[in-house]
Design a protein around this motif. Sequence first.
Motif, PDB file in Angstrom:
ATOM      1  N   GLN A 241      26.593 101.462 -23.387  1.00  0.00           N
ATOM      2  CA  GLN A 241      25.285 100.986 -23.424  1.00  0.00           C
ATOM      3  C   GLN A 241      25.027 100.456 -24.401  1.00  0.00           C
ATOM      4  N   ALA A 242      25.470 101.354 -25.746  1.00  0.00           N
ATOM      5  CA  ALA A 242      24.722 101.379 -26.934  1.00  0.00           C
ATOM      6  C   ALA A 242      26.083 101.080 -27.582  1.00  0.00           C
ATOM      7  N   ALA A 243      27.031 100.795 -27.680  1.00  0.00           N
ATOM      8  CA  ALA A 243      28.850 100.187 -27.990  1.00  0.00           C
ATOM      9  C   ALA A 243      28.059  98.367 -29.152  1.00  0.00           C
ATOM     10  N   ARG A 244      28.534  98.639 -29.908  1.00  0.00           N
ATOM     11  CA  ARG A 244      28.546  96.790 -30.706  1.00  0.00           C
ATOM     12  C   ARG A 244      29.516  96.867 -30.755  1.00  0.00           C
ATOM     13  N   GLN A 245      30.062  95.172 -31.121  1.00  0.00           N
ATOM     14  CA  GLN A 245      31.284  94.773 -30.768  1.00  0.00           C
ATOM     15  C   GLN A 245      31.551  94.885 -32.647  1.00  0.00           C
ATOM     16  N   ALA A 246      33.060  94.756 -33.411  1.00  0.00           N
ATOM     17  CA  ALA A 246      32.583  95.249 -34.677  1.00  0.00           C
ATOM     18  C   ALA A 246      34.322  94.742 -35.132  1.00  0.00           C
ATOM     19  N   LEU A 247      34.606  93.917 -36.215  1.00  0.00           N
ATOM     20  CA  LEU A 247      36.495  94.347 -36.629  1.00  0.00           C
ATOM     21  C   LEU A 247      36.565  95.770 -37.377  1.00  0.00           C
ATOM     22  N   VAL A 248      37.410  95.765 -37.050  1.00  0.00           N
ATOM     23  CA  VAL A 248      38.293  97.281 -36.979  1.00  0.00           C
ATOM     24  C   VAL A 248      39.631  96.703 -38.068  1.00  0.00           C
ATOM     25  N   ASP A 249      39.933  97.073 -39.337  1.00  0.00           N
ATOM     26  CA  ASP A 249      40.780  96.677 -40.103  1.00  0.00           C
ATOM     27  C   ASP A 249      41.058  95.639 -39.814  1.00  0.00           C
ATOM     28  N   GLY A 250      40.249  94.134 -39.805  1.00  0.00           N
ATOM     29  CA  GLY A 250      40.660  93.328 -39.006  1.00  0.00           C
ATOM     30  C   GLY A 250      41.237  92.902 -37.921  1.00  0.00           C
ATOM     31  N   GLY A 251      40.399  93.590 -37.221  1.00  0.00           N
ATOM     32  CA  GLY A 251      41.316  93.663 -35.505  1.00  0.00           C
ATOM     33  C   GLY A 251      39.810  93.618 -35.147  1.00  0.00           C
ATOM     34  N   ALA A 252      39.884  93.249 -33.382  1.00  0.00           N
ATOM     35  CA  ALA A 252      38.948  93.615 -32.879  1.00  0.00           C
ATOM     36  C   ALA A 252      38.204  94.513 -32.088  1.00  0.00           C
ATOM     37  N   GLY A 253      37.516  95.213 -32.592  1.00  0.00           N
ATOM     38  CA  GLY A 253      36.542  96.759 -32.120  1.00  0.00           C
ATOM     39  C   GLY A 253      35.525  97.169 -31.544  1.00  0.00           C
ATOM     40  N   MET A 254      34.914  98.013 -31.261  1.00  0.00           N
ATOM     41  CA  MET A 254      34.123  98.741 -31.233  1.00  0.00           C
ATOM     42  C   MET A 254      33.170  99.656 -31.698  1.00  0.00           C
ATOM     43  N   VAL A 255      32.068  99.309 -32.475  1.00  0.00           N
ATOM     44  CA  VAL A 255      31.044 100.876 -32.694  1.00  0.00           C
ATOM     45  C   VAL A 255      30.450 101.736 -31.995  1.00  0.00           C
ATOM     46  N   PHE A 256      30.290 102.658 -32.243  1.00  0.00           N
ATOM     47  CA  PHE A 256      28.795 103.089 -32.188  1.00  0.00           C
ATOM     48  C   PHE A 256      28.353 104.074 -33.005  1.00  0.00           C
ATOM     49  N   ALA A 257      26.845 103.073 -33.171  1.00  0.00           N
ATOM     50  CA  ALA A 257      26.572 103.190 -34.479  1.00  0.00           C
ATOM     51  C   ALA A 257      24.958 103.039 -34.189  1.00  0.00           C
ATOM     52  N   PRO A 258      24.159 104.217 -33.844  1.00  0.00           N
ATOM     53  CA  PRO A 258      22.938 104.537 -33.600  1.00  0.00           C
ATOM     54  C   PRO A 258      22.211 104.645 -34.869  1.00  0.00           C
ATOM     55  N   GLY A 259      21.488 103.574 -35.273  1.00  0.00           N
ATOM     56  CA  GLY A 259      19.859 103.750 -36.498  1.00  0.00           C
ATOM     57  C   GLY A 259      21.097 103.188 -37.932  1.00  0.00           C
ATOM     58  N   GLY A 260      22.161 102.830 -37.392  1.00  0.00           N
ATOM     59  CA  GLY A 260      22.979 102.088 -38.809  1.00  0.00           C
ATOM     60  C   GLY A 260      24.275 102.970 -38.892  1.00  0.00           C
ATOM     61  N   GLU A 261      24.469 103.992 -38.239  1.00  0.00           N
ATOM     62  CA  GLU A 261      24.935 104.679 -39.078  1.00  0.00           C
ATOM     63  C   GLU A 261      26.452 105.185 -37.941  1.00  0.00           C
TER      64      GLU A 261
END
Length: 296
Positions: A241-261
């Motif tokens: 629910q709180a996951a955001r898409q991201a590039l991880v070492d240049g590849g498609a991925g996601m992060v869980f980053a509450p409060g930007g951390e």
Amino acid sequence: MSEQNVLAEQFQASRARLRAVAYRMLGSANEADDAVQEAWLRLARADSSEVDNLGGWLTTVVARVCLDMLRARKTRREEPLATDAVERLASPGDAESEMQFADGIGLALLVVLDTLAPNERVAFVLHDLFNLQFDVIAPIINRSLAATRQLASRARRRVQGSPEPDGDRDRQRELVSAFRAASREGNFSALLAVLDPEVVLRADAAAVMASVARREHGAPSLTPETRGAAAVAKIFEGRAQAARQALVDGGAGMVFAPGGEVQVVFEFVIEQGRILEISLIADPANISSLQLSIDV
């Protein structure tokens, strides 16, 4: 001859190769010497009777020392050392060893290597420049065999000046987006549709511990490794629910980053239009080694 003297002779026979490995990873002759010296200190403290292949053991130790140094450099946000090397080599009074090293690898390659994430650089240098097999490299960078191949391939494209085609990256991002949406909606069938039947979910020790600590709050039960599309889909069903898409070492991925951390990174290995592997990385040291670009 004492055992210590025998070890010293064997180490000396490997020194030139170890310096070459370290220099290509670090871009600095001084730091390469430091890494090699640390390898000698670790050898002196180790039980060498249990080492079958001393040359391979020393290469692994040097690679791990270099990886730690690259991660520390990234954490301190230092400027790439290759740029400093270029400036030193353009000035009078340069050290002969630095010049020989730079001539051997090429300054242009050094500069490109400094654009790679630590794990990418180690995977590429050990495989493409020193012919180590991926099953040897994977434990050094704490990645699976498939993820290690992916890192080396991505690094190779960047070194060759051939970045991943936008179409491929767009398809990867679309697949991860579909995975995230299916997870959030609790759509089990949609999850199965994007997962390879033999998909593997790997969670590092920090991720496993966090899932245990938050189980009462609805966190999924994680183990170090889960195999099979149905089992993996069950873990993610109704999650992210709180996951955001991201590039991880240049590849498609996601992060869980509450409060930007960033607390958890989701790293994907994608092959033939399906997710073959998902790695959950929660260890702060490993997260700090990754190049992350989080979608706004």
